[in-house]
Design a protein around this motif. Structure first.
Motif, mmCIF file in Angstrom:
data_model
loop_
_atom_site.group_PDB
_atom_site.id
_atom_site.type_symbol
_atom_site.label_atom_id
_atom_site.label_comp_id
_atom_site.label_asym_id
_atom_site.label_seq_id
_atom_site.Cartn_x
_atom_site.Cartn_y
_atom_site.Cartn_z
ATOM 1 N N ALA A 42 33.359 47.119 50.475
ATOM 2 C CA ALA A 42 33.778 47.553 49.133
ATOM 3 C C ALA A 42 34.995 48.477 49.253
ATOM 4 C CB ALA A 42 32.627 48.267 48.433
ATOM 5 N N THR A 45 38.215 46.402 50.213
ATOM 6 C CA THR A 45 38.764 45.547 49.151
ATOM 7 C C THR A 45 39.055 46.328 47.871
ATOM 8 O OG1 THR A 45 36.502 44.974 48.505
ATOM 9 C CG2 THR A 45 37.645 43.417 49.940
ATOM 10 N N ALA A 47 36.550 47.133 45.873
ATOM 11 C CA ALA A 47 35.546 46.648 44.905
ATOM 12 C C ALA A 47 34.565 47.757 44.531
ATOM 13 C CB ALA A 47 34.772 45.480 45.515
ATOM 14 N N GLU A 48 34.084 47.736 43.311
ATOM 15 C CA GLU A 48 33.044 48.681 42.912
ATOM 16 C C GLU A 48 31.737 48.349 43.621
ATOM 17 O OE1 GLU A 48 35.363 47.663 40.872
ATOM 18 O OE2 GLU A 48 35.789 49.151 39.319
ATOM 19 N N LYS A 161 46.082 39.723 48.645
ATOM 20 C CA LYS A 161 46.268 40.555 47.455
ATOM 21 C C LYS A 161 47.350 39.985 46.563
ATOM 22 C CE LYS A 161 44.938 45.085 49.237
ATOM 23 N NZ LYS A 161 45.401 46.437 49.542
ATOM 24 N N LYS A 165 46.168 44.106 43.946
ATOM 25 C CA LYS A 165 44.732 43.932 43.705
ATOM 26 C C LYS A 165 44.181 42.871 44.651
ATOM 27 C CE LYS A 165 43.134 43.777 39.319
ATOM 28 N NZ LYS A 165 42.562 43.174 38.070
ATOM 29 N N HIS A 166 43.073 43.212 45.340
ATOM 30 C CA HIS A 166 42.503 42.304 46.324
ATOM 31 C C HIS A 166 41.912 41.056 45.669
ATOM 32 C CE1 HIS A 166 40.383 40.883 49.877
ATOM 33 N NE2 HIS A 166 41.008 41.805 50.574
ATOM 34 N N LEU A 169 38.737 40.361 42.968
ATOM 35 C CA LEU A 169 38.566 41.395 41.944
ATOM 36 C C LEU A 169 39.252 41.037 40.637
ATOM 37 C CD1 LEU A 169 39.011 44.584 44.145
ATOM 38 C CD2 LEU A 169 36.889 43.551 43.320
ATOM 39 N N TRP A 170 39.910 39.871 40.617
ATOM 40 C CA TRP A 170 40.542 39.411 39.376
ATOM 41 C C TRP A 170 39.488 38.749 38.499
ATOM 42 C CZ3 TRP A 170 45.747 40.099 38.141
ATOM 43 C CH2 TRP A 170 46.541 40.616 39.160
ATOM 44 N N ILE A 193 31.849 40.282 46.112
ATOM 45 C CA ILE A 193 32.333 41.528 45.522
ATOM 46 C C ILE A 193 32.495 41.337 44.019
ATOM 47 C CG2 ILE A 193 33.468 42.371 47.621
ATOM 48 C CD1 ILE A 193 36.184 41.605 46.362
ATOM 49 N N THR A 194 32.310 42.426 43.288
ATOM 50 C CA THR A 194 32.417 42.361 41.834
ATOM 51 C C THR A 194 32.693 43.750 41.264
ATOM 52 O OG1 THR A 194 31.245 41.748 39.788
ATOM 53 C CG2 THR A 194 29.894 42.587 41.586
ATOM 54 N N ARG A 195 33.247 43.752 40.062
ATOM 55 C CA ARG A 195 33.465 45.022 39.367
ATOM 56 C C ARG A 195 32.301 45.333 38.440
ATOM 57 N NH1 ARG A 195 37.421 43.224 36.021
ATOM 58 N NH2 ARG A 195 37.180 41.164 36.928
#
Ligand SMILES: *Cc1c(COP(=O)(O)O)cnc(C)c1O
Length: 382
Positions: A42, A45, A47-48, A161, A165-166, A169-170, A193-195
């Motif tokens: 996290a 990248t 990421a949250e 990226k 932004k990695h 994460l888009w 990974i996710t927000r």
């Protein structure tokens, strides 16, 4: 003669020691190392949330299961990818709707995506082909216009990226792979990974039978728990996580070497008339430089296997990414009746390209050797 394998896991005493430590302990699953690996991933990248799973395929499947993809649902899938990208949709009973590649980068042709969206479409998936980012701003515009979730197959995209932004994460989620020939390995393994906390919580539960871990840790009597929903066993174990932690300490270096190797090889090959190399269409981007794809032009492309054979004889390990566009794999061809000329761009990439290695087990001299050997072969065939 040099021996240049296409891929080689970069493991040393650090990984071995980490594995032995796990084996000497008492915790093989549900331990602290998976959590630590997730935290490192996290952080790297940006990421949250990061959720470790048993493979990238497991991650893709979990997300479609979470979204509720089922019979009658369609998902947009690029043709030039690993079968896993499409299989994950099929495993849920959904139908992958394939979109051809674009010529310049080999990524999904975004101009064709909207034409394939129907009222049955439930998600859009993209693959950062060979580590070059897809134009995610354009993807997100299309997705928000139709209110569709976006899943990024990031199996080859650690370090990729776009505008800082990695990759992963888009969209709603990004799924990574730690299979041995990828940028880092845990033998088998993956990461989502996710927000979104909601997605991270749901996927964490679904990867372990649907059991709510909070309820397990709160329970008063050991051994008693309830399960309210269906789920999988797609967890990562502590041995894999121990390897992953050591790999994360080296990932920046791995990416540096890949870039340097790629640039050297690109420089050596770019003026050869008979071949074509992928280009970039963005200013602010980072590729993960998975490999160097060389696309043979007419008439040299007719001699691809001959060229690959000579490269192999000279000790150079090559590959093809990917050997067939997914819809032309027998399972999909037989089920949906796709034909060879349905996806002309991807067909050309699969049939006329050769993937050369740039991974961190190789150095500048290897790159010069690969370039010189390929040039020599091409000149002989002129
Ligand atoms: C390797 C790969 C996968 C599969 O990853 P696993 O971890 O082996 O499940 C999926 N998608 C792409 C684009 C890949 O290259």
């Amino acid at each position: 003669m040099r021996t240049i394998p296409f891929g080689k896991p970069m493991l040393d005493e650090k990984e071995k020691k980490a594995v032995i430590n796990v084996l000497n302990g008492t915790t093989l699953t549900h331990g602290p190392l998976v959590k630590e690996f997730e935290k490192m991933f996290a952080l790297f990248t940006g990421a949250e949330y990061a959720v470790a799973v048993s493979s990238c395929t497991a991650g893709l499947h979990l997300y479609y299961f979470h979204v509720g993809i089922g019979p009658g649902d369609e998902v947009i899938v690029p043709v030039e990818t690993h079968v896993a990208t499409a299989h994950a949709v099929e495993l849920c009973g959904g139908k992958p709707v394939f979109v051809d590649s674009e010529n310049i980068t080999g990524n999904i042709d975004l101009d064709q995506v909207e034409k394939k969206i129907t009222e049955k479409t439930k998600a859009i998936s993209v693959v950062h082909y060979l580590g070059m980012p897809v134009d995610m701003k354009k993807v997100m515009e299309i997705a928000s216009k139709y209110g569709l979730p976006v899943i990024e197959d990031c199996a080859l995209a650690i370090g990729t990226k776009l505008n800082g932004k990695h990759a992963g994460l888009w969209g709603d989620v990004g799924c990574f792979s730690f299979y041995p020939v990828k940028h880092i390995t845990t033998a088998e393994g993956g990461m989502i990974i996710t927000r979104s906390k909601k997605i991270a919580d749901s996927i964490s539960k679904l990867r372990a039978f649907g059991i709510d871990r909070n309820i397990v840790s709160e329970r008063k009597i050991p051994g008693i728990y309830d399960v309210q929903e269906l789920g999988f066993n797609y967890r990562m174990n502590e041995i894999s996580a121990a390897i992953g932690i050591e790999q994360m300490k080296k990932v920046e270096d791995f990416l540096e070497i890949r870039k340097r190797n790629y640039m050297t090889l690109h420089n050596e090959l770019r003026n050869i008339e008979e071949i074509e190399l992928f280009k970039t269409t963005y200013d602010d981007y980072k590729s993960s430089y998975y490999c160097m794809a060389v696309i043979l032009k007419e008439p040299l492309c007719r001699k691809r296997f001959e060229i690959m054979e000579v490269l192999a004889q000279k000790g150079i390990g090559v590959s093809i990414y990917y050997p067939k566009p997914v819809p032309l794999m027998s399972y999909y061809k037989n089920k949906y009746g796709y034909k060879e000329n349905d996806f002309p761009v991807a067909f050309r990439l699969s049939d006329f390209s050769i993937a050369l290695p740039v991974a961190p087990h190789l150095d500048q001299e290897d790159m010069i050797y690969i370039a010189a050997t390929l040039k020599e072969i091409i000149i002989k065939l002129r």
